[in-house]
Design a protein around this motif. Structure first.
Motif, PDB file in Angstrom:
ATOM      1  N   PRO A  87      -0.287 -19.486  16.622  1.00 13.59           N
ATOM      2  CA  PRO A  87      -1.375 -20.321  17.126  1.00 13.59           C
ATOM      3  C   PRO A  87      -2.278 -19.574  18.104  1.00 13.59           C
ATOM      4  O   PRO A  87      -3.499 -19.707  18.065  1.00 13.59           O
ATOM      5  CB  PRO A  87      -0.641 -21.488  17.794  1.00 13.59           C
ATOM      6  CG  PRO A  87       0.641 -21.598  17.032  1.00 13.59           C
ATOM      7  CD  PRO A  87       1.022 -20.174  16.729  1.00 13.59           C
ATOM      8  N   GLN A  88      -1.672 -18.786  19.012  1.00 15.60           N
ATOM      9  CA  GLN A  88      -2.486 -17.992  19.930  1.00 15.60           C
ATOM     10  C   GLN A  88      -3.314 -16.970  19.165  1.00 15.60           C
ATOM     11  O   GLN A  88      -4.498 -16.770  19.441  1.00 15.60           O
ATOM     12  CB  GLN A  88      -1.599 -17.267  20.947  1.00 15.60           C
ATOM     13  CG  GLN A  88      -2.348 -16.346  21.899  1.00 15.60           C
ATOM     14  CD  GLN A  88      -3.271 -17.087  22.836  1.00 15.60           C
ATOM     15  OE1 GLN A  88      -2.819 -17.660  23.817  1.00 15.60           O
ATOM     16  NE2 GLN A  88      -4.562 -17.090  22.554  1.00 15.60           N
ATOM     17  N   GLY A  89      -2.686 -16.340  18.175  1.00 15.91           N
ATOM     18  CA  GLY A  89      -3.403 -15.367  17.359  1.00 15.91           C
ATOM     19  C   GLY A  89      -4.566 -15.997  16.610  1.00 15.91           C
ATOM     20  O   GLY A  89      -5.609 -15.362  16.406  1.00 15.91           O
ATOM     21  N   ALA A  90      -4.412 -17.247  16.205  1.00 12.27           N
ATOM     22  CA  ALA A  90      -5.484 -17.934  15.486  1.00 12.27           C
ATOM     23  C   ALA A  90      -6.717 -18.103  16.372  1.00 12.27           C
ATOM     24  O   ALA A  90      -7.850 -17.962  15.906  1.00 12.27           O
ATOM     25  CB  ALA A  90      -5.005 -19.302  15.001  1.00 12.27           C
ATOM     26  N   LEU A  91      -6.496 -18.406  17.647  1.00 10.46           N
ATOM     27  CA  LEU A  91      -7.629 -18.535  18.573  1.00 10.46           C
ATOM     28  C   LEU A  91      -8.317 -17.198  18.780  1.00 10.46           C
ATOM     29  O   LEU A  91      -9.549 -17.094  18.776  1.00 10.46           O
ATOM     30  CB  LEU A  91      -7.142 -19.095  19.913  1.00 10.46           C
ATOM     31  CG  LEU A  91      -6.566 -20.507  19.894  1.00 10.46           C
ATOM     32  CD1 LEU A  91      -6.056 -20.894  21.279  1.00 10.46           C
ATOM     33  CD2 LEU A  91      -7.606 -21.514  19.424  1.00 10.46           C
ATOM     34  N   TRP A  92      -7.518 -16.143  18.974  1.00  6.28           N
ATOM     35  CA  TRP A  92      -8.100 -14.812  19.155  1.00  6.28           C
ATOM     36  C   TRP A  92      -8.815 -14.355  17.889  1.00  6.28           C
ATOM     37  O   TRP A  92      -9.872 -13.723  17.954  1.00  6.28           O
ATOM     38  CB  TRP A  92      -7.002 -13.823  19.521  1.00  6.28           C
ATOM     39  CG  TRP A  92      -6.538 -13.926  20.940  1.00  6.28           C
ATOM     40  CD1 TRP A  92      -7.071 -14.713  21.932  1.00  6.28           C
ATOM     41  CD2 TRP A  92      -5.442 -13.237  21.526  1.00  6.28           C
ATOM     42  NE1 TRP A  92      -6.377 -14.547  23.105  1.00  6.28           N
ATOM     43  CE2 TRP A  92      -5.373 -13.646  22.893  1.00  6.28           C
ATOM     44  CE3 TRP A  92      -4.508 -12.318  21.062  1.00  6.28           C
ATOM     45  CZ2 TRP A  92      -4.410 -13.146  23.766  1.00  6.28           C
ATOM     46  CZ3 TRP A  92      -3.556 -11.821  21.936  1.00  6.28           C
ATOM     47  CH2 TRP A  92      -3.501 -12.238  23.275  1.00  6.28           C
ATOM     48  N   ASN A  98      -5.456  -4.719  20.372  1.00  2.98           N
ATOM     49  CA  ASN A  98      -5.153  -4.296  19.000  1.00  2.98           C
ATOM     50  C   ASN A  98      -5.546  -5.372  17.993  1.00  2.98           C
ATOM     51  O   ASN A  98      -6.203  -5.091  16.984  1.00  2.98           O
ATOM     52  CB  ASN A  98      -3.658  -4.005  18.852  1.00  2.98           C
ATOM     53  CG  ASN A  98      -3.277  -2.612  19.326  1.00  2.98           C
ATOM     54  OD1 ASN A  98      -4.120  -1.736  19.461  1.00  2.98           O
ATOM     55  ND2 ASN A  98      -2.002  -2.419  19.587  1.00  2.98           N
ATOM     56  N   TYR A  99      -5.136  -6.611  18.259  1.00  4.97           N
ATOM     57  CA  TYR A  99      -5.360  -7.670  17.270  1.00  4.97           C
ATOM     58  C   TYR A  99      -6.834  -8.042  17.167  1.00  4.97           C
ATOM     59  O   TYR A  99      -7.389  -8.148  16.069  1.00  4.97           O
ATOM     60  CB  TYR A  99      -4.525  -8.905  17.611  1.00  4.97           C
ATOM     61  CG  TYR A  99      -4.568  -9.951  16.517  1.00  4.97           C
ATOM     62  CD1 TYR A  99      -4.170  -9.639  15.217  1.00  4.97           C
ATOM     63  CD2 TYR A  99      -5.008 -11.242  16.775  1.00  4.97           C
ATOM     64  CE1 TYR A  99      -4.215 -10.585  14.200  1.00  4.97           C
ATOM     65  CE2 TYR A  99      -5.046 -12.199  15.770  1.00  4.97           C
ATOM     66  CZ  TYR A  99      -4.650 -11.860  14.486  1.00  4.97           C
ATOM     67  OH  TYR A  99      -4.706 -12.802  13.479  1.00  4.97           O
ATOM     68  N   GLN A 100      -7.485  -8.242  18.300  1.00  6.58           N
ATOM     69  CA  GLN A 100      -8.888  -8.629  18.220  1.00  6.58           C
ATOM     70  C   GLN A 100      -9.768  -7.500  17.676  1.00  6.58           C
ATOM     71  O   GLN A 100     -10.761  -7.758  16.988  1.00  6.58           O
ATOM     72  CB  GLN A 100      -9.394  -9.097  19.584  1.00  6.58           C
ATOM     73  CG  GLN A 100      -8.802 -10.432  20.011  1.00  6.58           C
ATOM     74  CD  GLN A 100      -9.643 -11.132  21.046  1.00  6.58           C
ATOM     75  OE1 GLN A 100     -10.831 -11.345  20.881  1.00  6.58           O
ATOM     76  NE2 GLN A 100      -9.006 -11.499  22.155  1.00  6.58           N
ATOM     77  N   THR A 101      -9.409  -6.263  17.961  1.00  7.58           N
ATOM     78  CA  THR A 101     -10.156  -5.142  17.390  1.00  7.58           C
ATOM     79  C   THR A 101     -10.007  -5.112  15.875  1.00  7.58           C
ATOM     80  O   THR A 101     -10.972  -4.845  15.143  1.00  7.58           O
ATOM     81  CB  THR A 101      -9.689  -3.812  18.014  1.00  7.58           C
ATOM     82  OG1 THR A 101      -9.997  -3.816  19.415  1.00  7.58           O
ATOM     83  CG2 THR A 101     -10.357  -2.616  17.356  1.00  7.58           C
ATOM     84  N   LEU A 102      -8.811  -5.401  15.384  1.00  2.49           N
ATOM     85  CA  LEU A 102      -8.595  -5.480  13.940  1.00  2.49           C
ATOM     86  C   LEU A 102      -9.507  -6.536  13.314  1.00  2.49           C
ATOM     87  O   LEU A 102     -10.208  -6.268  12.329  1.00  2.49           O
ATOM     88  CB  LEU A 102      -7.131  -5.821  13.652  1.00  2.49           C
ATOM     89  CG  LEU A 102      -6.815  -6.307  12.225  1.00  2.49           C
ATOM     90  CD1 LEU A 102      -7.036  -5.188  11.221  1.00  2.49           C
ATOM     91  CD2 LEU A 102      -5.390  -6.836  12.142  1.00  2.49           C
TER      92      LEU A 102
END
Length: 469
Positions: free
Chosen positions: A188-193, A155-159
């Motif tokens: 922080p994990q979301g920032a990498l993705w 979901n997040y990376q597709t966004l």
């Protein structure tokens, strides 16, 4: 940091305040009901039944005519490392939630690995509502437990990839696009993705040093107002801040809007024109970017102008339409946040029995499915959603087998390969699908066989409900 490998069996020693994530944590990064359902399946003796789950979105985010699938590499990495360590099982047992769970549930977790098959569309592929872009075929308990993590990363990376692709489409091929979103990402994990998805979606570079190093990329950045203010206060002039930074990092753009943008540009122009400085770029982070960029361009005609400051695809389109003299953009907050991709992960088959959800507004199609794509004149014409074993001569099936029996079949693709696929996917879409104002999505047809299966499943479900009454 304490890891689950270090814990003594039977003791809840994992509690600490760091809340950091490692690959050993993957199996516990889930919703409680995934575990309670798995325990229930085990108690009922159906945990090993072959199940199929499909991940799709019911509707596209508002203002989007398409999505760019992303996050598969991290999903496969997760599945390959999925397991429960003794300390994790002890921690679950200590919670008090599983008091009545069958004893064999714990041995299932202790011995279990992901042994299923995964079908997915390649990263960088344009997808639309109700199209499954990932399917998991695995023992029921495994397919259930992996839902939360798969939805999180896809979901997040597709966004982010979708926003990046739209930004590239609007800004044009020649514009420099930099990802500056680490400080605004949700974790922080979301920032990498986010950095990975942004690069794969079409951006040129990220300012996130860790992400760049892990991805084999070179980080890119400028400078902040703090350096200008600090050196100006201590050494008496903004010019000294520019000279000092340029001395150590001659290729980096200078941030010139801390005090007076035009005044700073005039003083830099004097140095450039006198040969004292060879300036490659400047950044504008505030003010009327249209008028300021034009004034800066007149003063520094050979210098690249980068703009930043809560920019998105709509603002870039406005700046271009107004004739702004901008060569590149730094994208942060609105790239890594925004309207979420509301992907769902639904059971479509169990023990070769097709199933479907029939809740109002949340109906799903039963059975394992395939997306068949057709083109006309190089443009995507129509998608047909059919059963996985349907034959098609002129259409291209999108879902590919990427993991079999828990083993990844191929190495993860390079960012450049995914970036090129993203660009080709967007280029294949019509203008009405790519536009920012009320886009029209691609038509997704339902095959005759899938419609027949849907109608049959509805009838069988209704008969079952009547029998229960």
């Amino acid at each position: 940091m304490t890891t689950f490998r270090d814990m003594d069996n039977g003791k809840n020693n994992y509690q600490h305040g760091e809340l950091n994530l490692s690959s050993e944590d993957y199996s516990l990064l889930t919703d409680l009901y995934q575990l309670t359902m798995a325990a229930c399946y085990t108690g009922e003796g159906i945990e090993q039944k072959r199940a199929c789950f499909e991940l799709s979105v019911r509707r596209l985010p508002e203002g989007c005519g398409y999505l760019i699938a992303m996050g598969l590499a991290q999903a496969l990495e997760y599945l390959a490392k999925f397991r429960f360590y003794p300390g994790q099982i002890a921690a679950l047992q200590s919670m008090g939630v599983f008091t009545h769970a069958p004893e064999c549930f714990w041995s299932l977790l202790a011995e279990g690995r992901f042994t299923g098959d995964v079908w997915a569309v390649p990263e960088g592929t344009a997808i639309f509502a109700n199209e499954p872009f990932l399917r998991v075929e695995a023992p029921l308990w495994q397919g259930q437990l992996v839902e939360t993590y798969l939805l999180n990363t896809l979901n997040y990376q597709t966004l982010i990839a979708t926003r990046a692709a739209r930004l590239r489409d609007v800004a044009g091929e020649k514009a420099t696009l930099l990802e500056f979103g680490t400080r605004r990402a949700f974790s922080p994990q979301g920032a990498l993705w986010a950095a990975r998805a942004a690069l794969a979606g079409g951006l040129d570079a990220t300012s996130n040093v860790l992400a760049a190093l892990q991805l084999g990329e070179k980080p890119s950045g400028t400078m902040a107002h703090a350096l200008v203010m600090a050196l100006s206060a201590l050494e008496g002039s903004e010019e000294r801040a520019f000279s000092a930074f340029h001395q150590y990092f001659p290729g980096a753009p200078l941030l010139i809007d801390t005090y007076n943008t035009v005044g700073a540009a005039e003083r830099l122009a004097e140095k450039v024109n006198s040969g004292e400085m060879k300036l490659t770029g400047v950044r504008l982070d505030s003010g009327d970017l249209v008028s300021l960029s034009k004034e800066v361009r007149s003063l520094l005609p050979g210098v690249s102008i980068l703009a930043s400051g809560d920019l998105d695809e709509w603002e870039i389109a406005r700046l271009k339409a107004a004739g702004a003299e901008i060569d590149g953009y730094g994208l942060g907050t609105k790239l890594v946040t925004g309207t979420p991709v509301n992907g769902v992960y639904k059971l479509v088959e169990i023990d070769d029995i097709p199933v479907m959800k029939q809740s109002s507004g949340k109906i799903t199609y039963p059975g394992r499915k395939q997306i068949f794509r057709s083109y006309a004149g190089g443009k995507l014409e129509v998608d047909r959603l059919g059963l996985f074993n349907e034959n098609s001569i002129r259409e291209k099936p999108l879902l590919e087998l990427v993991m079999q029996a828990g083993k990844q079949l191929q190495k993860s693709e390079s960012l450049e390969t995914i970036r090129q696929r993203t660009a080709a996917s967007v280029a294949s879409l019509s203008e009405e699908t790519r536009c920012l104002d009320q886009p029209i999505s691609v038509k997704v047809e339902i095959s005759e066989l899938l419609q027949e299966l849907t109608d049959k499943t509805k009838i069988l479900t209704a008969e079952t409900q009547r029998t229960q009454r």
